[in-house]
Design a protein around this motif. Structure first.
Motif, PDB file in Angstrom:
ATOM      1  N   GLU A  72       0.835  -1.205   0.000  1.00  0.00           N
ATOM      2  CA  GLU A  72       0.000   0.000   0.000  1.00  0.00           C
ATOM      3  C   GLU A  72       0.870   1.256   0.000  1.00  0.00           C
ATOM      4  OE1 GLU A  72      -4.288   1.519   1.511  1.00  0.00           O
ATOM      5  OE2 GLU A  72      -3.384  -0.209   2.514  1.00  0.00           O
ATOM      6  N   TYR A  73       2.006   1.205   0.682  1.00  0.00           N
ATOM      7  CA  TYR A  73       2.920   2.349   0.642  1.00  0.00           C
ATOM      8  C   TYR A  73       3.422   2.576  -0.790  1.00  0.00           C
ATOM      9  CZ  TYR A  73       7.077   5.191   1.054  1.00  0.00           C
ATOM     10  OH  TYR A  73       8.017   6.187   0.870  1.00  0.00           O
ATOM     11  N   ASP A  75       2.088   1.727  -3.497  1.00  0.00           N
ATOM     12  CA  ASP A  75       0.992   2.158  -4.367  1.00  0.00           C
ATOM     13  C   ASP A  75       0.697   3.642  -4.218  1.00  0.00           C
ATOM     14  OD1 ASP A  75      -0.842   1.305  -6.371  1.00  0.00           O
ATOM     15  OD2 ASP A  75      -2.477   1.382  -4.915  1.00  0.00           O
ATOM     16  N   SER A  76       1.181   4.233  -3.137  1.00  0.00           N
ATOM     17  CA  SER A  76       0.992   5.675  -2.947  1.00  0.00           C
ATOM     18  C   SER A  76       2.120   6.488  -3.572  1.00  0.00           C
ATOM     19  CB  SER A  76       0.911   6.001  -1.448  1.00  0.00           C
ATOM     20  OG  SER A  76       2.197   5.908  -0.830  1.00  0.00           O
ATOM     21  N   ARG A  77       3.123   5.801  -4.126  1.00  0.00           N
ATOM     22  CA  ARG A  77       4.330   6.491  -4.594  1.00  0.00           C
ATOM     23  C   ARG A  77       4.444   6.555  -6.112  1.00  0.00           C
ATOM     24  NH1 ARG A  77       5.880   9.680  -1.052  1.00  0.00           N
ATOM     25  NH2 ARG A  77       7.974   9.708  -1.943  1.00  0.00           N
ATOM     26  N   ARG A  82      -4.161   3.023  -9.385  1.00  0.00           N
ATOM     27  CA  ARG A  82      -3.884   2.386  -8.104  1.00  0.00           C
ATOM     28  C   ARG A  82      -4.287   0.911  -8.129  1.00  0.00           C
ATOM     29  NH1 ARG A  82      -0.993   6.225  -7.439  1.00  0.00           N
ATOM     30  NH2 ARG A  82      -1.229   7.852  -5.876  1.00  0.00           N
TER      31      ARG A  82
END
Length: 203
Positions: A72-73, A75-77, A82
């Motif tokens: 999830e981290y 995927d935020s970068r 997403r």
């Protein structure tokens, strides 16, 4: 970023498949570690008090674990679509699939530890049978719900694919494909993705 990893870990594979799919793999420096449920590994213990891979050490020194958190981290970068849907039913379906895939892996790895690491005279056949029942039931659900694996890429698909790949890797003799043609057909297509081919565990 530094990723503490084992090349045979399906949880590491899950992280790397996502990273490759979203163009983040070149930002990750992989650090191999010998992960064991019984041996001490001080660098790994420092990065993850649970002493498991994967552990992702960020540039600011913060370490993240385990695979759902790391994924999830990551995927935020990135700026692409997403793999963790933001909201709604699609999000809950993706997370449910992730839970099924991770559950298959949890049970399969427990069987692996019991049969490959525990002294033979101490092995518990009923425990092994119970864990195999869990992942076989989960596979049957995936066969019945194979349509839920269609659509745009999600963390659920990635996790299920890595779980099926692990069964091929460690339990080829069990032939999980038997009586599960729809799941097998989906996996055979998904396994041709470049991210899956690049992360096949060494034999």
């Amino acid at each position: 970023m530094k990723l503490m990893y084992s090349p045979t870990s399906p949880y590491v594979r899950k992280v790397m498949v996502l990273a490759i799919e979203r163009g983040l793999d070149r930002k990750i420096r992989k650090v191999p570690v010998a992960a064991s449920p019984i041996a001490v590994n001080k660098p790994l213990d420092k990065a993850n008090p649970l002493a498991k891979v994967p552990a992702l050490i960020l540039d600011n020194g913060l370490s993240l674990f385990d695979s759902p958190v790391i994924c999830e981290y990551l995927d935020s970068r990135h700026r692409g679509a997403r793999v963790f849907p933001a909201s709604g039913l699609r999000r809950w379906k993706a997370l449910r699939l992730q839970a099924i895939g991770d559950g298959i892996l949890d049970a399969a790895i427990l069987v692996r530890y019991e049969t490959a690491m525990r002294p033979e005279k101490l092995r518990w056949p009923e425990w092994i049978a119970g864990q195999r029942k869990k992942f076989n039931q989960a596979l049957d659900v995936l066969e019945r719900e194979a349509r839920s694996l269609a659509g745009g890429l999600t963390i659920g698909q990635i996790t299920v694919a890595c779980a099926l790949g692990y069964l091929d890797f460690r339990y080829a003799d069990l032939n999980w494909r038997r009586n599960r043609p729809r799941l097998a057909a989906w996996y055979d297509r998904f396994a041709r993705r470049k991210s899956m081919q690049a992360t096949i565990p060494p034999t």
